[in-house]
Design a protein around this motif. Structure first.
Motif, PDB file in Angstrom:
ATOM      1  N   ILE A  32       2.709  16.063  33.240  1.00  0.00           N
ATOM      2  CA  ILE A  32       2.092  15.222  32.215  1.00  0.00           C
ATOM      3  C   ILE A  32       2.918  13.956  31.991  1.00  0.00           C
ATOM      4  CG2 ILE A  32       1.542  15.073  29.744  1.00  0.00           C
ATOM      5  CD1 ILE A  32       0.823  18.080  29.879  1.00  0.00           C
ATOM      6  N   SER A  33       4.248  14.110  31.901  1.00  0.00           N
ATOM      7  CA  SER A  33       5.118  12.946  31.695  1.00  0.00           C
ATOM      8  C   SER A  33       5.029  11.971  32.867  1.00  0.00           C
ATOM      9  CB  SER A  33       6.571  13.404  31.513  1.00  0.00           C
ATOM     10  OG  SER A  33       6.735  14.070  30.280  1.00  0.00           O
ATOM     11  N   GLU A  34       4.973  12.526  34.064  1.00  0.00           N
ATOM     12  CA  GLU A  34       4.872  11.684  35.264  1.00  0.00           C
ATOM     13  C   GLU A  34       3.574  10.885  35.271  1.00  0.00           C
ATOM     14  OE1 GLU A  34       3.856  12.429  39.946  1.00  0.00           O
ATOM     15  OE2 GLU A  34       5.061  13.954  38.932  1.00  0.00           O
ATOM     16  N   ILE A  35       2.470  11.550  34.971  1.00  0.00           N
ATOM     17  CA  ILE A  35       1.166  10.884  35.007  1.00  0.00           C
ATOM     18  C   ILE A  35       1.014   9.867  33.886  1.00  0.00           C
ATOM     19  CG2 ILE A  35      -1.311  11.305  34.667  1.00  0.00           C
ATOM     20  CD1 ILE A  35      -0.879  13.986  36.181  1.00  0.00           C
ATOM     21  N   MET A  36       1.501  10.224  32.685  1.00  0.00           N
ATOM     22  CA  MET A  36       1.295   9.377  31.511  1.00  0.00           C
ATOM     23  C   MET A  36       2.408   8.353  31.297  1.00  0.00           C
ATOM     24  SD  MET A  36      -1.586  10.493  30.549  1.00  0.00           S
ATOM     25  CE  MET A  36      -1.790   9.648  28.987  1.00  0.00           C
ATOM     26  N   GLY A  37       3.520   8.505  31.997  1.00  0.00           N
ATOM     27  CA  GLY A  37       4.629   7.568  31.812  1.00  0.00           C
ATOM     28  C   GLY A  37       5.438   7.836  30.562  1.00  0.00           C
ATOM     29  N   PHE A  38       5.407   9.073  30.067  1.00  0.00           N
ATOM     30  CA  PHE A  38       6.198   9.426  28.880  1.00  0.00           C
ATOM     31  C   PHE A  38       7.684   9.540  29.248  1.00  0.00           C
ATOM     32  CE2 PHE A  38       2.285  12.006  27.322  1.00  0.00           C
ATOM     33  CZ  PHE A  38       1.700  10.849  26.838  1.00  0.00           C
TER      34      PHE A  38
END
Length: 217
Positions: A110-116
């Protein structure tokens, strides 16, 4: 040719509409591997539904605005629901620790996809190397998020790990208890907090039957 800077503003609740079908499938596939607390957290930013909802938890009970520019560590954060809220409140860097490899992998996807700016790490609270394992990732931090794990049966010696976490937290923590009305009383948590002589403990209300507190060291 004239050029102008352009900003596209997307509401948080609409973010999932802009994720590719492939990315949605990857997140869902990883999340489906979790058999311990399956589909536990709602992450609406990527279209995931779960038992623990983001509203009204983070709209009426918690206020993470003080986490702006802070380093935050979330212990037992599952997919990172609270960590994501810290991100949208401007936290400088966020670390999430959880025991389940499946939720760590899903959280990192999720962090990778969303840039978090959220880093998910696997941790075992019961290992004698718990403190060392945390310090390999982060040694001290400004704020801790510690939700619904103080009485979890999976942690054998919660007082030991909690003491370490408090000692390595510089400013304060958001603490959430468990949901047994007969056990999780104000007195129970007063006794938990008393040995640390915190500067201020503020009761925030109940989140899905769980008492919540903001603690300033």
């Amino acid at each position: 040719i004239d050029e102008i800077d352009t900003y596209v503003i997307v509401r948080r609740i609409d973010l999932f509409k802009y994720i590719s079908d492939g990315d949605k499938k990857d997140i869902s596939t990883l999340g489906s591997k979790c058999t311990w607390f399956p589909r536990y957290q709602q992450i609406r930013e990527v279209g995931l539904q779960g038992q623990r909802m983001q509203e009204p938890r983070y709209t009426e009970i918690y206020d993470f605005s003080n986490l702006k520019d802070k380093m935050v560590v979330d212990f037992g954060g599952n997919l990172g629901q609270a960590a994501i809220e810290a991100y949208f409140n401007g936290a400088k860097k966020i670390y999430n620790f959880d025991y389940q490899k499946c939720v760590v992998d899903t959280g990192n996807k999720i962090s990778e996809i969303m840039g978090f700016n959220i880093e998910h790490n696997r941790i075992d609270f019961n290992l004698p190397t718990f403190e060392e394992d945390v310090c390999k990732v982060v040694k001290d931090w400004d704020w801790t998020i510690y939700q619904a794990i103080y009485r979890t049966k999976e942690i054998v010696d919660v007082k030991k790990s909690f003491k370490f976490i408090v000692n390595n937290t510089k400013e304060g923590m958001y603490f959430e208890g468990n949901g047994d009305a007969k056990i999780d009383t104000p007195k129970f948590y007063d006794d938990v907090f008393k040995p640390f002589k915190f500067n201020k403990v503020s009761y925030l209300g109940h989140s899905q039957l769980r008492p919540t507190y903001k603690i300033n060291k």
